[in-house]
Each structure stands twice: as structure tokens, then as C-alpha cells.
Design a protein around this motif. Structure first.
Motif, PDB file in Angstrom:
ATOM      1  N   ILE A 267       3.128  25.214  29.127  1.00  0.00           N
ATOM      2  CA  ILE A 267       3.212  25.649  30.527  1.00  0.00           C
ATOM      3  C   ILE A 267       3.022  24.403  31.382  1.00  0.00           C
ATOM      4  N   VAL A 268       4.007  24.120  32.237  1.00  0.00           N
ATOM      5  CA  VAL A 268       3.991  22.930  33.098  1.00  0.00           C
ATOM      6  C   VAL A 268       3.992  23.442  34.533  1.00  0.00           C
ATOM      7  N   ARG A 269       2.864  23.288  35.224  1.00  0.00           N
ATOM      8  CA  ARG A 269       2.698  23.991  36.494  1.00  0.00           C
ATOM      9  C   ARG A 269       2.036  23.107  37.549  1.00  0.00           C
ATOM     10  N   GLN A 270       2.602  23.103  38.739  1.00  0.00           N
ATOM     11  CA  GLN A 270       1.989  22.514  39.935  1.00  0.00           C
ATOM     12  C   GLN A 270       1.683  21.029  39.785  1.00  0.00           C
ATOM     13  N   ASN A 271       2.542  20.320  39.079  1.00  0.00           N
ATOM     14  CA  ASN A 271       2.419  18.879  38.963  1.00  0.00           C
ATOM     15  C   ASN A 271       3.310  18.180  39.987  1.00  0.00           C
ATOM     16  N   LYS A 272       2.951  16.961  40.305  1.00  0.00           N
ATOM     17  CA  LYS A 272       3.844  16.059  41.031  1.00  0.00           C
ATOM     18  C   LYS A 272       4.358  15.029  40.044  1.00  0.00           C
ATOM     19  N   ILE A 273       5.681  14.960  39.905  1.00  0.00           N
ATOM     20  CA  ILE A 273       6.304  14.072  38.926  1.00  0.00           C
ATOM     21  C   ILE A 273       7.312  13.228  39.698  1.00  0.00           C
ATOM     22  N   HIS A 274       6.996  11.970  39.868  1.00  0.00           N
ATOM     23  CA  HIS A 274       7.779  11.211  40.853  1.00  0.00           C
ATOM     24  C   HIS A 274       7.811   9.716  40.547  1.00  0.00           C
ATOM     25  N   ASP A 275       8.808   9.081  41.136  1.00  0.00           N
ATOM     26  CA  ASP A 275       8.943   7.624  41.108  1.00  0.00           C
ATOM     27  C   ASP A 275       8.910   7.054  39.696  1.00  0.00           C
ATOM     28  N   GLY A 276       9.465   7.813  38.756  1.00  0.00           N
ATOM     29  CA  GLY A 276       9.591   7.307  37.395  1.00  0.00           C
ATOM     30  C   GLY A 276      10.817   6.418  37.239  1.00  0.00           C
ATOM     31  N   GLN A 277      10.773   5.556  36.256  1.00  0.00           N
ATOM     32  CA  GLN A 277      11.908   4.680  35.978  1.00  0.00           C
ATOM     33  C   GLN A 277      12.985   5.372  35.152  1.00  0.00           C
ATOM     34  N   GLU A 292       7.045  25.564  36.242  1.00  0.00           N
ATOM     35  CA  GLU A 292       7.013  26.304  37.509  1.00  0.00           C
ATOM     36  C   GLU A 292       6.136  25.622  38.558  1.00  0.00           C
ATOM     37  N   GLU A 293       6.593  25.719  39.812  1.00  0.00           N
ATOM     38  CA  GLU A 293       5.852  25.287  40.992  1.00  0.00           C
ATOM     39  C   GLU A 293       5.495  23.806  40.958  1.00  0.00           C
ATOM     40  N   ASN A 294       6.346  23.017  40.350  1.00  0.00           N
ATOM     41  CA  ASN A 294       6.176  21.566  40.354  1.00  0.00           C
ATOM     42  C   ASN A 294       6.980  20.940  41.486  1.00  0.00           C
ATOM     43  N   GLU A 295       6.588  19.753  41.888  1.00  0.00           N
ATOM     44  CA  GLU A 295       7.403  18.943  42.793  1.00  0.00           C
ATOM     45  C   GLU A 295       7.872  17.723  42.026  1.00  0.00           C
ATOM     46  N   VAL A 296       9.198  17.621  41.869  1.00  0.00           N
ATOM     47  CA  VAL A 296       9.814  16.551  41.080  1.00  0.00           C
ATOM     48  C   VAL A 296      10.713  15.774  42.031  1.00  0.00           C
ATOM     49  N   TYR A 297      10.430  14.494  42.236  1.00  0.00           N
ATOM     50  CA  TYR A 297      11.184  13.778  43.262  1.00  0.00           C
ATOM     51  C   TYR A 297      11.205  12.270  43.008  1.00  0.00           C
ATOM     52  N   SER A 298      12.223  11.651  43.549  1.00  0.00           N
ATOM     53  CA  SER A 298      12.360  10.182  43.595  1.00  0.00           C
ATOM     54  C   SER A 298      12.314   9.536  42.218  1.00  0.00           C
TER      55      SER A 298
END
Length: 353
Positions: A267-277, A292-298
Motif C-alpha cells: 500500500i503506497v499512500r500519501q507520499n510526495k515523490i518528486h524531483d527524481g532523476q 493512492e493519494e500520493n503527489e508525484v511531480y517533477s
């Protein structure tokens, strides 16, 4: 308070666990290589009283357990008279602190380094309190919990150990809070063979492989951590791994922020996953899971990749501002997309091919 200094001889031949060399992989190590790198000795070893390698280990009943630390007077508080605080524990032959059979005790402000085996070992329902210890430059793992070992680890600095900083195996269930786990020569946290554990509000960074590995029916909770600047990925779940990955800030890793593969179902929930290479979340080789309910950006590549027979559920995520595609299904990737916000990508929001 003056430090107590405990020193020992060089490591015994054949006493080091793991392989002689941990291979660097182009991507992630295979399951077989991971198991070889983290193979451990199942029998606890503690130098005898005649040596200079003793550490205080108390089982709470006032009896000497053979480690040389308890003289039978614990003051009724489950702690040995030779209180294991403010110690320098270096160049020990084997384990520094081995906590076993429902042992308790408080171990605070110790310097534990350059040991042949794990700096701290907890097994068989041992449940110590470990605070503000500096555990580093070991020739094996920094902390090893297994066979139902527990423990509360708080504000420790665990770094530059040869294998993982923290290993959890065989129904072990430690609680690890506000620690820094970094610059591991293999990885940060390795949970395998039905390991559990709660890892909360830690900083996990700059490890050579993934910051967190979860495999072989393990089911830990990874919550509220900062997982960043890894030389490979952030969280790597493979080989029937499970787990709750919740509320973490995962960023700046060289490979995917979260990778799910080979029948794993977290279960992957409510994480911020960002600015990865690389990409944000990569699900492949029959990976599953609820995302669910994650923010994945940039992220540099796709926000979410789904491929090679994988079937995740993506629900109520915000996936935006990527440098390529938002969600990319290809090579027999499947799944459910439900109530997601997908916007502001350089290419299409969703691509299927």
C-alpha cells in the motif's frame, strides 16, 4: 562522565557474514544477489568473560547471562550495574551488543564502530531501548534484528556500514524513529524473510543501493520518512514484498522513487515523490499494489510506469509537472486509474501502447 572503552582483537577468520564483495549492479541487485549480500549467521556469538569484548546485556532478572555485564544488582529497574551508556565500543571481534531472550535495558550515547559483525544484534523477543548511539563503519550491518527480535531505536546515527544500515529478518519487529541511516555501502534498510518493523520520521539518504528494500513476504510500515539522494532508488519492493509506505518525502534519487516488482503488493499512500532523476513510481514484472493519494511531480521520466504484466490500482493521486508522460502503460501493463488528477506534463497525461 568518563567514557568506558571496550576494545578487541581483529576480526576472526570466517566470522564476517555476507559476501566478500557486494556487486554494484547497473540497476538493482537481483533477489539472489541480495540474499547473498545479506546472508547472516543464525547463532548468536558473544566473546567470553576472559576477553576484552564484553558488553552489558541484562535480562531483567538480576542473573549473569555470560556477557560479563551484569553482577546481579540491577536496582530493580532491569538495568545492569555497569550501565551501558557513554561507551566507546570499537574493533570488536564479533557483535558489540547482543540482546536475546526477552532481554531489556537502556543503551544510550554509545560509539559503536569498525566491528566484524553487526554493531547491535537483537533476537528472540529481545526488546532493548537504544538511544542516540553512533553506529558506523562496521564490516557487516549496523543493526541486525531477527527471530522475533524487537527494540526501540531512537535518534541513532547509522552510517557507512558495509552491508545495510539496518536489517530486519524472520518476524523481527523493531520500532525505529528519528534516526539517520545514510551512506550505507549496500543499502539503508533491508527487510526480508517475513520481517516487519515500524520506521517512522527517519532520514534515509545517500545509500549506494535503495534506501529501503522490502522482500520475501515482509510487511513493514515506512511512515513519515525523508528518503532522498540515493545512488539508486528510494523504496524497492520485490519478490512478494508487502508493506505500508505512507506519508514519506521521497526525492532526488537516481532511479525510481518507488519500484514495485515480482508479485509484490504494497500500500503506497500519501507520499510526495518528486524531483527524481528517473521516474516517480515504476511497477513492473507482475507488480501489484494500491497506490493512492500520493503527489508525484517533477520527475525526469514518467510519473508512473506500469509494464510487463503489472496490475496496480491508482486512485486519487495528483500526478503533475513531469518532464515526460504522466502515467505510461506499455508492454502488457494493466491496472485501474480512478479519480486521479493528471496534468501539466511535457507530453501526454496518460499514454497506452
Amino acid at each position: 562522565m568518563a567514557h568506558r572503552v571496550v576494545t578487541g582483537a581483529d576480526a576472526l577468520n570466517g566470522g564476517v557474514t555476507g559476501t566478500d564483495e557486494v556487486p554494484l549492479m547497473e540497476m538493482y541487485p537481483s533477489q539472489a544477489e541480495t540474499a547473498a549480500a545479506a546472508e547472516t549467521i543464525e547463532e548468536e556469538k558473544i566473546p567470553d568473560k576472559a576477553g576484552n569484548t564484553k558488553a552489558s546485556v541484562n535480562d531483567g532478572n538480576g542473573e549473569d547471562d555470560g556477557s560479563g555485564g551484569n553482577d546481579g544488582d540491577d536496582g530493580g529497574n532491569g538495568r545492569s550495574r555497569e550501565d551501558p551508556r557513554m561507551c566507546i565500543l570499537v574493533s570488536i571481534q564479533e557483535y558489540v551488543l547482543a540482546v536475546n531472550l526477552a532481554n531489556v535495558g537502556v543503551y544510550e550515547d554509545n560509539e559503536i564502530s569498525n566491528n566484524a559483525l553487526a554493531g547491535i544484534l537483537v533476537k528472540n523477543h529481545g526488546n532493548p531501548i537504544i538511544r542516540r548511539n553512533h553506529i558506523h563503519h562496521g564490516r557487516d550491518v549496523g543493526v541486525f534484528t531477527f527471530d522475533h527480535g524487537m527494540g526501540y531505536f531512537e535518534s541513532c546515527n547509522i552510517h557507512r556500514n558495509r552491508i545495510a544500515g539496518f536489517e530486519v529478518k524472520a518476524y523481527a519487529n523493531p520500532t525505529v524513529v528519528r534516526c539517520e541511516i545514510h551512506h550505507g555501502q549496500t543499502g539503508g534498510i533491508y527487510v526480508h524473510e517475513k520481517g516487519r518493523g515500524q520506521f517512522i520520521d527517519n532520514k534515509i539518504y545517500a545509500n549506494n543501493f535503495a534506501g529501503v528494500w522490502i522482500t520475501s513476504n515482509s510487511d513493514p510500515t515506512i511512515r513519515g520518512n525523508a528518503i532522498y539522494n540515493g545512488n539508486q532508488g528510494g523504496v524497492y519492493i520485490f519478490g512478494d514484498g508487502r508493506g505500508l509506505i505512507e506519508g514519506n518525502d521521497i526525492h532526488g534519487n537516481a532511479l525510481a522513487g518507488i519500484q514495485i516488482r515480482t508479485n509484490s503488493c504494497p500500500i503506497v499512500r500519501q507520499n510526495k515523490i518528486h524531483d527524481g532523476q528517473h521516474g516517480g513510481i515504476y511497477v513492473h514484472e507482475k507488480g501489484q499494489g494500491v497506490i493512492e493519494e500520493n503527489e508525484v511531480y517533477s520527475n525526469t521520466l514518467a510519473g508512473v510506469w506500469v509494464t510487463t504484466g503489472s496490475t496496480p490500482v491508482l486512485r486519487r493521486n495528483r500526478i503533475h509537472s513531469g518532464k515526460q508522460v504522466g502515467v505510461y502503460f506499455y508492454d502488457n501493463g494493466h491496472g485501474v486509474l480512478e479519480d486521479n488528477d493528471i496534468y501539466n506534463h511535457m507530453y501526454s497525461g496518460v499514454q497506452i501502447r
